[in-house]
Design an enzyme around this catalytic site. Structure first.
Site, PDB file in Angstrom:
ATOM      1  CE  LYS A  22      74.268  36.304  52.505  1.00 13.79           C
ATOM      2  NZ  LYS A  22      75.112  37.110  53.388  1.00 13.79           N
ATOM      3  CG  ASN A  23      76.173  39.759  50.533  1.00 14.13           C
ATOM      4  OD1 ASN A  23      75.650  39.284  51.535  1.00 14.13           O
ATOM      5  ND2 ASN A  23      77.308  39.311  50.033  1.00 14.13           N
ATOM      6  NE  ARG A  94      82.701  42.256  58.496  1.00 13.17           N
ATOM      7  CZ  ARG A  94      83.526  43.022  59.191  1.00 13.17           C
ATOM      8  NH1 ARG A  94      83.746  42.767  60.460  1.00 13.17           N
ATOM      9  NH2 ARG A  94      84.120  44.041  58.641  1.00 13.17           N
ATOM     10  CB  CYS A 118      83.384  36.023  61.220  1.00 14.16           C
ATOM     11  SG  CYS A 118      82.744  35.283  59.735  1.00 14.16           S
ATOM     12  NE  ARG A 123      83.815  38.950  57.188  1.00 12.74           N
ATOM     13  CZ  ARG A 123      82.651  38.522  56.708  1.00 12.74           C
ATOM     14  NH1 ARG A 123      82.018  37.550  57.272  1.00 12.74           N
ATOM     15  NH2 ARG A 123      82.125  39.102  55.657  1.00 12.74           N
ATOM     16  CG  MET A 125      83.879  46.593  61.985  1.00 11.96           C
ATOM     17  SD  MET A 125      82.337  47.118  62.712  1.00 11.96           S
ATOM     18  CE  MET A 125      81.977  48.641  61.856  1.00 11.96           C
ATOM     19  CG  ASP A 308      80.735  35.902  49.242  1.00  5.60           C
ATOM     20  OD1 ASP A 308      81.604  35.667  50.094  1.00  5.60           O
ATOM     21  OD2 ASP A 308      79.901  36.829  49.368  1.00  5.60           O
ATOM     22  CB  ILE A 330      88.718  38.403  50.086  1.00  2.00           C
ATOM     23  CG1 ILE A 330      88.789  38.657  48.578  1.00  2.00           C
ATOM     24  CG2 ILE A 330      87.846  39.457  50.780  1.00  2.00           C
ATOM     25  CD1 ILE A 330      89.247  40.017  48.151  1.00  2.00           C
ATOM     26  NE  ARG A 400      74.370  33.844  58.196  1.00  2.00           N
ATOM     27  CZ  ARG A 400      75.630  34.228  58.025  1.00  2.00           C
ATOM     28  NH1 ARG A 400      76.620  33.419  58.332  1.00  2.00           N
ATOM     29  NH2 ARG A 400      75.910  35.426  57.553  1.00  2.00           N
TER      30      ARG A 400
HETATM   31  C1  UD1 Z   1      80.930  41.604  52.131  1.00  2.00           C
HETATM   32  C2  UD1 Z   1      79.917  40.514  51.885  1.00  2.00           C
HETATM   33  C3  UD1 Z   1      80.577  39.138  51.977  1.00  2.00           C
HETATM   34  C4  UD1 Z   1      81.773  39.065  51.033  1.00  2.00           C
HETATM   35  C5  UD1 Z   1      82.720  40.235  51.271  1.00  2.00           C
HETATM   36  C6  UD1 Z   1      83.870  40.313  50.270  1.00  2.00           C
HETATM   37  C7  UD1 Z   1      77.870  41.496  52.723  1.00  2.00           C
HETATM   38  C8  UD1 Z   1      76.790  41.480  53.734  1.00  2.00           C
HETATM   39  N1  UD1 Z   1      78.860  40.615  52.885  1.00  2.00           N
HETATM   40  O1  UD1 Z   1      81.406  41.433  53.466  1.00  2.00           O
HETATM   41  O2  UD1 Z   1      79.617  38.147  51.617  1.00  2.00           O
HETATM   42  O3  UD1 Z   1      82.467  37.860  51.239  1.00  2.00           O
HETATM   43  O4  UD1 Z   1      81.993  41.490  51.184  1.00  2.00           O
HETATM   44  O5  UD1 Z   1      83.374  40.369  48.984  1.00  2.00           O
HETATM   45  O6  UD1 Z   1      77.814  42.250  51.759  1.00  2.00           O
HETATM   46  N2  UD1 Z   1      88.448  44.393  56.476  1.00  2.00           N
HETATM   47  C9  UD1 Z   1      89.319  45.005  57.355  1.00  2.00           C
HETATM   48  N3  UD1 Z   1      88.869  46.112  58.034  1.00  2.00           N
HETATM   49  C10 UD1 Z   1      87.627  46.644  57.839  1.00  2.00           C
HETATM   50  C11 UD1 Z   1      86.749  45.985  56.935  1.00  2.00           C
HETATM   51  C12 UD1 Z   1      87.199  44.869  56.264  1.00  2.00           C
HETATM   52  O7  UD1 Z   1      90.445  44.569  57.556  1.00  2.00           O
HETATM   53  O8  UD1 Z   1      87.297  47.657  58.459  1.00  2.00           O
HETATM   54  C13 UD1 Z   1      88.909  43.165  55.766  1.00  2.00           C
HETATM   55  C14 UD1 Z   1      88.096  41.950  56.183  1.00  2.00           C
HETATM   56  O9  UD1 Z   1      88.625  41.371  57.349  1.00  2.00           O
HETATM   57  C15 UD1 Z   1      88.228  41.044  54.971  1.00  2.00           C
HETATM   58  C16 UD1 Z   1      88.323  42.036  53.809  1.00  2.00           C
HETATM   59  O10 UD1 Z   1      88.665  43.297  54.385  1.00  2.00           O
HETATM   60  O11 UD1 Z   1      89.417  40.303  55.052  1.00  2.00           O
HETATM   61  C17 UD1 Z   1      87.028  42.169  53.029  1.00  2.00           C
HETATM   62  O12 UD1 Z   1      86.010  42.646  53.866  1.00  2.00           O
HETATM   63  P1  UD1 Z   1      84.775  43.504  53.344  1.00  2.00           P
HETATM   64  O13 UD1 Z   1      84.946  43.834  51.891  1.00  2.00           O
HETATM   65  O14 UD1 Z   1      84.559  44.602  54.300  1.00  2.00           O
HETATM   66  O15 UD1 Z   1      83.623  42.435  53.483  1.00  2.00           O
HETATM   67  P2  UD1 Z   1      82.223  42.595  54.186  1.00  2.00           P
HETATM   68  O16 UD1 Z   1      81.627  43.898  53.829  1.00  2.00           O
HETATM   69  O17 UD1 Z   1      82.324  42.207  55.613  1.00  2.00           O
END
Ligand code: UD1
Length: 421
Positions: A22-23, A94, A118, A123, A125, A308, A330, A400
């Protein structure tokens, strides 16, 4: 709304085919915005999240067709695209934020809704934004939308990430393929889905070095072409189904499974006393007689133990012999399955990001409620081990990320059915 009813206590035997990730698929799909030529993905999973990304890309003007019963996704983005990713679609998932990098690279501007809260944490950006700003973008937050523009086009830059965010690495990787000059992503995420994205972008004509390591170097090119790419196997679905025989006994071969995708997870299964054998078609998992042993788990970015799989691992450890400590590093709010597992007789104590699980001899079936994707499946796994009937409601979260969980588990002997109400 559908529920899943599981009657526990039956050992499993047989084979479970593992779907495409999926991811990976969710990050490969937006790559269609980087080219006017067709991009075709094979081995796609049939999930509602893929449907959400399809709607988002279509709303941006891309053609997206689902072929061969959803296994193949054929996409093309000819001509100018719409650069507004609306809240109504983005809030559902997301991963919608993965259109930001490609839109900015292609059109020089994009307006993308922030995904909003979420269930598993805030989470934000900021990592995506800081990185794109380093590449020359100006980004402003207004009315819940990120308004991004790169008037003279994106420029290659040194982009150190404060944390190895998966989504930020993917967004920057895609954006950098069409930027002017060289981009160096430092502290890049190393997940297999990033390696898969880089492989696909390379087929499309991108120049990428170092995907799968902490430093990714991308030489921008003027244009990318089309490609056909098979989606890598889903390591999270794989780990989830490996836990099924681990939790209720028996032997299951996960077809397509690869140890290199989940080494740290396999090491923990081994420590718990579960046997994992590589076969020519995948991975065979068996639980010998007796209870599994308690193990300590700390979630970390790849190659560490995946967040995950934390909820599913907790379900296993609920019946282990001894005390296990699970640390979630995480996401800040990812123990929502714990109160539901307590309803099934588990002994779990949560303190901040740490869960202490004291194994009990047997869980007991109960009505429980799924609160997010991985939490839902952990409750199904717990139900397989429990005495009596477990009814997991609100399973739309499950759909999902898992294709027909009841069919895959039913085929190896689990007593499980979907009930519509
Ligand atoms: C992806 C996966 C999700 C998985 C996660 C961590 C997809 C679609 N989803 O999510 O299933 O659980 O990786 O392995 O691939 N963060 C910030 N600022 C940012 C971005 C992230 O603080 O700009 C924080 C988030 O809040 C979270 C951590 O970093 O606590 C990890 O996030 P990230 O690695 O970005 O996960 P996703 O890409 O959202």
């Amino acid at each position: 709304m559908d529920s899943i009813v599981v009657t526990g206590g039956t050992p499993l035997k047989g084979k479970i085919p593992i779907a495409g990730a999926k991811n990976a698929c969710l990050t490969l799909m937006p790559a269609t915005l980087l080219t006017e030529e067709p991009l075709t993905l094979m081995n796609a999973p049939r999930l509602s999240d893929i449907g959400t990304m399809t709607l988002l890309l279509q709303s941006l003007g891309a053609e997206v067709q689902s072929l061969q019963d959803g296994r193949v996704i054929a996409m093309a983005s000819h001509g100018p695209v719409n650069t507004l990713a609306e809240y109504d679609i983005v809030r559902k998932m997301r991963a919608s934020n993965l259109v930001l990098g490609p839109l900015l690279a292609r059109e020089g501007h994009a307006t993308v809704s922030l995904p909003g809260g979420c269930a598993i944490g805030a989470r934000p950006m900021d990592i995506h934004i800081t990185a794109l700003e380093a590449m020359g973008a100006e980004i402003e937050l207004k009315d819940g939308y990120l308004h991004a523009k790169a008037s003279g086009g994106l420029k290659g830059a040194k982009v150190p990430l404060r944390f190895a965010s998966v989504g930020a690495t993917e967004n920057i990787l895609m954006a950098a393929t069409l930027a002017k000059g060289t981009t160096v992503i430092e502290n890049a995420a190393r997940e297999p889905e990033i390696v898969d994205l880089a492989a696909c972008l390379t087929k499309m004509g991108a120049h990428i070095d170092g995907a799968g390591t902490s430093t990714i170097i991308i030489e921008g090119v003027d244009r990318l072409g089309g490609a056909t790419h098979p989606v890598v196997v889903d390591r999270i679905e794989l780990g989830t189904y490996m836990l099924a025989p681990a939790i209720c006994g028996g032997e299951v071969e996960c077809i397509g499974g690869r140890v290199d995708l989940i080494k740290s997870f396999v090491a923990k299964l081994d420590e718990a006393g579960i046997s994992v054998e590589e076969t020519k078609d995948g991975l065979k998992v068996a639980r010998k007689n007796g209870r599994v042993s308690a193990v300590n788990v700390r979630t970390e970015p790849f190659p560490g133990f995946p967040t995950d799989l934390q909820a599913q691992m907790m379900a296993l450890l609920c019946t282990a012999e001894g005390v296990s400590v699970l640390e979630e590093t995480i996401f800040e709010n990812r123990f929502m399955h714990a109160p539901e597992l307590l309803r099934m007789g588990a002994d779990i104590d949560i303190s901040g990001g740490t869960a202490t699980v004291t194994g009990v001899e047997r869980l007991k079936g109960a009505p429980v409620m799924a609160t997010d994707l991985r939490a839902s499946v952990s409750l199904i796994l717990a139900g397989l081990a429990a005495e009596g009937e477990t009814v997991v409601s609100r399973v739309y979260h499950l759909d999902r990320g898992y294709e027909h969980v009841e069919e895959k588990l039913g085929a190896v002997g689990a007593k499980i059915e979907r009930v519509s109400s």
